[in-house]
Motif scaffolding. Structure first.
Motif, PDB file in Angstrom:
ATOM      1  N   LEU A  18     -43.595  29.885  21.297  1.00 45.77           N
ATOM      2  CA  LEU A  18     -42.345  30.623  21.342  1.00 45.77           C
ATOM      3  C   LEU A  18     -42.035  31.034  22.774  1.00 45.77           C
ATOM      4  O   LEU A  18     -40.890  31.008  23.205  1.00 45.77           O
ATOM      5  CB  LEU A  18     -42.435  31.868  20.446  1.00 45.77           C
TER       6      LEU A  18
ATOM      7  N   THR B 248     -31.690  38.640  17.177  1.00 43.82           N
ATOM      8  CA  THR B 248     -32.431  38.269  15.967  1.00 43.82           C
ATOM      9  C   THR B 248     -31.799  37.105  15.220  1.00 43.82           C
ATOM     10  O   THR B 248     -32.424  36.531  14.325  1.00 43.82           O
ATOM     11  CB  THR B 248     -32.518  39.465  14.998  1.00 43.82           C
TER      12      THR B 248
ATOM     13  N   LYS C  54     -39.665  23.439  18.525  1.00 46.58           N
ATOM     14  CA  LYS C  54     -40.462  24.637  18.228  1.00 46.58           C
ATOM     15  C   LYS C  54     -41.899  24.270  17.872  1.00 46.58           C
ATOM     16  O   LYS C  54     -42.830  25.010  18.192  1.00 46.58           O
ATOM     17  CB  LYS C  54     -39.827  25.386  17.054  1.00 46.58           C
TER      18      LYS C  54
ATOM     19  N   LYS D  80     -36.077  35.600  21.174  1.00 43.38           N
ATOM     20  CA  LYS D  80     -36.391  36.279  19.917  1.00 43.38           C
ATOM     21  C   LYS D  80     -35.748  35.621  18.700  1.00 43.38           C
ATOM     22  O   LYS D  80     -36.128  35.904  17.574  1.00 43.38           O
ATOM     23  CB  LYS D  80     -35.935  37.739  19.986  1.00 43.38           C
TER      24      LYS D  80
ATOM     25  N   ASP E 169     -35.102  33.597  15.676  1.00 48.94           N
ATOM     26  CA  ASP E 169     -35.963  32.834  14.774  1.00 48.94           C
ATOM     27  C   ASP E 169     -35.163  31.688  14.169  1.00 48.94           C
ATOM     28  O   ASP E 169     -33.970  31.828  13.888  1.00 48.94           O
ATOM     29  CB  ASP E 169     -36.485  33.754  13.662  1.00 48.94           C
TER      30      ASP E 169
END
Length: 588
Positions: free
Chosen positions: A127, A213, A361, A403, A405
Motif C-alpha cells: 500500500l 476513504t 495493488k 488511504k 481502499d
C-alpha cells in the motif's frame, strides 16, 4: 534500459534501474541515488541528526527517496535487456561486497537466516508503494500514473492551463484524466482518426473524498452534446490566446478542436458538474499498451465471443489476460458488445481499469525491476498540469491519496439520453445527472456501505404523476421560480394538476412541502422529483379533501426545478456504476 539513451544518466553514468539496492542487513530494497562509489547509510545507522539533515535536504529541493520496497528473500535481480542480472549498487566495490554477502547467504541455505527486525506486513508495504495506484491506473485509458521517482522526472510533459494548484490539498481532490485519440507518438499511427487533432476520446473525472476513504470515477461520454466555455491557452511565445466557446457541440471537441488544450476540457467539465478541478493527467494510446505489458497483463472477462473488425479484438467467452496491442483493442472495442456504442466501450474500460487496479495493488511492485518498468510505462506518455509537473510533486500527490481502499472506488457514467436531433450523439439526462453531480459535490460516496441493523420503515407507495396535485408558491427562490417549477412539473413530469399560487406570504430559508396524511403517496412522488430532504416534508394532522392540493413553498435554498434541494446520499436510480473490487463483471 540504458539511462544515457534517455538523457538522465547524470554525471556518473549510473543506470537508474541499478539504484534499487538490496540491503541484506534489513532484508529490504532501497532507492539510493548516491554517486557511484559512495557508501549509502543504512536505515539502522541513521541517527536523529541524520534524519534532520535528510529533511533539510528535502526542503532544499532534494527528491531522494530511500523508503524500503517489499522484501525479496532469496530473489535474484531481474535480467535486463542485455541479459545481465540486476547489479546490487552504483559502485563496483559496493556491488562486490553485496555480491559476496548474497553468495554466502545462498551457500548457508535456510538454516542460516538471521532473525529479522520487525517490519511492516507485505500488505502495508504494498500500500505504501501503491500510494497513487487508484489515479495511476485510471490513466490506463485516459493518461498515466503518478508513482514517480526522481530519475523519471525527464519523462513528464507539462501544460500551463492558467491554474496552478498545490500538489496536496486539505479538501476533496478532483483529478481530470484525459485519453487523447491523437496519432502522434511512436506506434500510434494505426489508431484513431487519421485526421484527428487529438480530441478528448476518453475522459474520467476522479473525485477523492476529503477524508481519503473513497473515490468516485465519473466517465464522460465523448459524444455527449454540451457547451464549451471560452478558454485561455498559453502560446509558445508566452502570450495568452482566448479560444471562443461553442454551444451544443460534442464533448470530445473540448480538446484539440480550434487549438484547445487540456485547460479547455478542464473548464468544460467544471461548468458541467459544478466541481472545481485540482489537476489533470493526459496520455495517448501507448499508455494502455505499455502499462498493461509492464504488469505482465490484465485479466478481463468476455461474457460471449468477441470479434470486432474495427478494434481487431478476438476473444472467446471467458477470462483472458491481455496486454499490449490486445489490451488496447479491448478498451477500444464497442461494435460487438452491448449496444455497439461509446457507452458500451466505457463499460469495458471500467472493467479493464478495475482489474488493473487490483493487479497493481497485488503484485505490480513486487520487485525493483517491476516498479521501475511500471513507472517508466506510466510516465513516458504522461502530460500533466504545472501543479504536479515534477516527480516529487507527483509522488506527494500520490502519497496523499494512499488511504483509498479498492472496495471504496466506484466507477459511474454520466447519465445520458438519445439525442432526437442526431442519433450519433447523446444528451445529458439532467434528471439523473444533477443529483449525481450534487452527490459528488457534497463529498458523498457512491460505494455501497454496510447496512444498519435497525429496522427501516416501509417505503411509501408513490402516486402516479397524473394524481399529484400541488400549489407552488415562491417563498425566497429566484424571481419566476414558481411558474418555472409548474412548467417543469407539467411538461417534464406530467403533473398536470400543479398550479402557480404566486408568492408566499413570508420568506423561508428552506423549501417546504405541506401535505395531509392521505396525500403521503403524492408527497413521496413530488419529494423524489424535487430532491427534497426529509426535513422539508411537513405532514398535517388530518386528511385533506378530494380536490385539496398540497402546498410547495420554494425557499431560499431553491435553485431550479430538477436541481436537488439536498444532495442525495444514495446513488440515484438508473445511474450505471460498478465497484472496482467486483471481479465478476464480464463484457456482453
Amino acid at each position: 534500459m540504458d539511462a544515457q539513451g534517455r538523457g538522465r544518466a547524470g554525471d556518473n553514468n549510473v543506470d537508474p534501474a541499478d539504484q534499487w539496492v538490496f540491503d541484506p542487513d534489513t532484508g529490504n530494497y532501497e532507492l539510493r541515488l548516491d554517486p557511484a562509489g559512495q557508501a549509502a547509510a543504512r536505515p539502522a545507522d541513521r541517527s536523529a541528526a541524520g534524519r534532520r539533515a535528510a529533511r533539510k535536504r528535502d526542503a532544499e529541493g532534494g527528491d531522494t527517496d530511500t523508503r524500503p520496497l517489499p522484501t525479496q528473500r532469496g530473489a535474484r535481480g531481474e535480467s535486463g535487456a542485455d541479459g545481465d542480472g540486476e547489479r546490487p549498487a552504483g559502485g563496483r566495490a559496493a556491488r562486490r561486497a553485496a555480491g559476496s554477502r548474497a553468495a554466502m547467504a545462498a551457500e548457508a541455505g535456510p538454516a542460516s537466516r538471521r532473525k529479522r527486525k520487525p517490519k511492516k506486513s507485505g500488505k502495508k508495504r504494498a500500500l505504501h508503494w501503491t500510494a497513487g495506484a487508484v489515479g495511476f491506473v485510471l490513466v490506463a485509458v485516459g493518461g498515466a500514473g503518478y508513482v514517480i521517482y526522481q530519475q523519471l522526472d525527464g519523462n513528464i510533459s507539462k501544460v500551463d492551463v492558467g491554474v496552478e494548484n498545490d500538489a496536496v490539498s486539505e479538501g476533496p481532490v478532483n483529478l481530470l484524466i484525459i485519453g487523447t485519440d491523437s496519432r502522434s507518438g511512436k506506434g500510434n499511427g494505426g489508431y484513431g482518426d487519421a485526421g484527428s487533432v487529438g480530441h478528448a476520446d476518453t475522459t474520467i473525472l476522479m473525485h477523492i473524498s476529503k477524508d481519503r476513504t473513497n473515490a468516485t470515477a465519473l466517465s464522460i461520454p465523448r459524444d455527449m452534446i454540451t457547451d464549451i466555455p471560452t478558454c485561455p491557452t498559453k502560446q509558445k511565445d508566452g502570450s495568452t490566446k482566448n479560444i471562443p466557446g461553442e454551444h451544443g457541440v460534442r464533448f470530445n471537441t473540448s480538446l484539440g478542436q480550434e487549438d484547445r488544450d487540456p485547460g479547455c476540457t478542464w473548464r468544460t467539465v467544471e461548468k458541467m458538474t459544478g466541481l472545481k478541478i485540482n489537476h489533470f493527467m493526459m496520455a495517448d494510446f501507448n499508455a494502455v499498451k505499455e502499462l498493461s505489458t509492464a504488469v505482465d497483463g490484465v485479466e478481463v472477462c468476455a461474457g460471449k465471443d468477441i470479434n470486432d473488425p474495427k478494434s481487431h479484438l478476438k476473444l472467446k467467452a471467458g477470462r483472458h489476460t491481455v496486454m499490449g496491442e490486445q489490451a488496447l483493442a479491448f478498451v477500444r472495442t464497442r461494435h460487438t458488445v452491448g449496444f455497439g456504442s461509446d457507452l458500451s466501450r466505457i463499460q469495458l474500460q471500467q472493467q479493464f481499469l478495475s482489474s488493473l487496479i487490483r493487479k497493481l495493488k497485488s503484485s505490480a511492485f513486487s520487485s525493483p525491476g517491476k516498479l521501475y518498468d511500471v513507472s517508466q510505462a506510466a510516465t513516458k506518455a504522461l502530460t500533466v498540469d504545472t501543479g504536479i509537473g515534477t516527480a516529487s510533486k507527483l509522488l506527494d500527490f500520490g502519497t496523499d491519496l494512499k488511504k483509498v481502499d479498492i472496495n471504496k472506488v466506484t466507477f459511474a457514467t454520466v447519465p445520458v439520453l438519445d439525442n432526437p436531433k442526431d442519433p450519433a450523439t447523446v444528451i445529458m439526462d439532467k434528471a439523473k445527472a444533477e443529483p449525481l453531480f450534487a452527490m459528488v459535490r457534497a463529498d458523498h460516496t457512491l460505494a455501497k456501505g454496510k447496512k444498519g441493523k435497525g429496522k427501516k420503515s416501509a417505503p411509501v407507495k408513490k402516486a402516479p404523476a397524473e394524481q399529484v396535485r400541488v400549489d407552488v408558491t415562491n417563498g425566497g427562490g429566484p424571481i419566476g421560480s414558481a411558474q418555472e417549477t409548474v412548467d417543469w412539473l407539467q411538461n417534464t413530469k406530467g403533473a398536470k394538476l400543479s398550479t402557480n399560487a404566486g408568492n408566499a406570504p413570508s420568506k423561508l430559508a428552506a423549501t417546504r412541502l405541506e401535505y395531509a396524511p392521505n396525500q403521503a403517496d403524492q408527497a413521496a412522488t413530488l419529494a423524489d422529483w424535487m430532491g427534497l430532504p426529509k426535513s422539508a416534508l411537513k405532514k398535517s394532522g388530518q386528511n385533506a379533501g378530494d380536490r385539496q392540493p398540497m402546498r410547495l413553498v420554494l425557499g431560499k435554498d431553491f435553485k431550479a426545478p430538477g436541481s436537488p434541494i439536498e444532495a442525495p446520499t444514495e446513488t440515484p436510480d438508473g445511474v450505471q456504476n460498478v465497484n472496482a473490487d467486483d471481479k465478476n463483471i464480464c463484457a456482453k
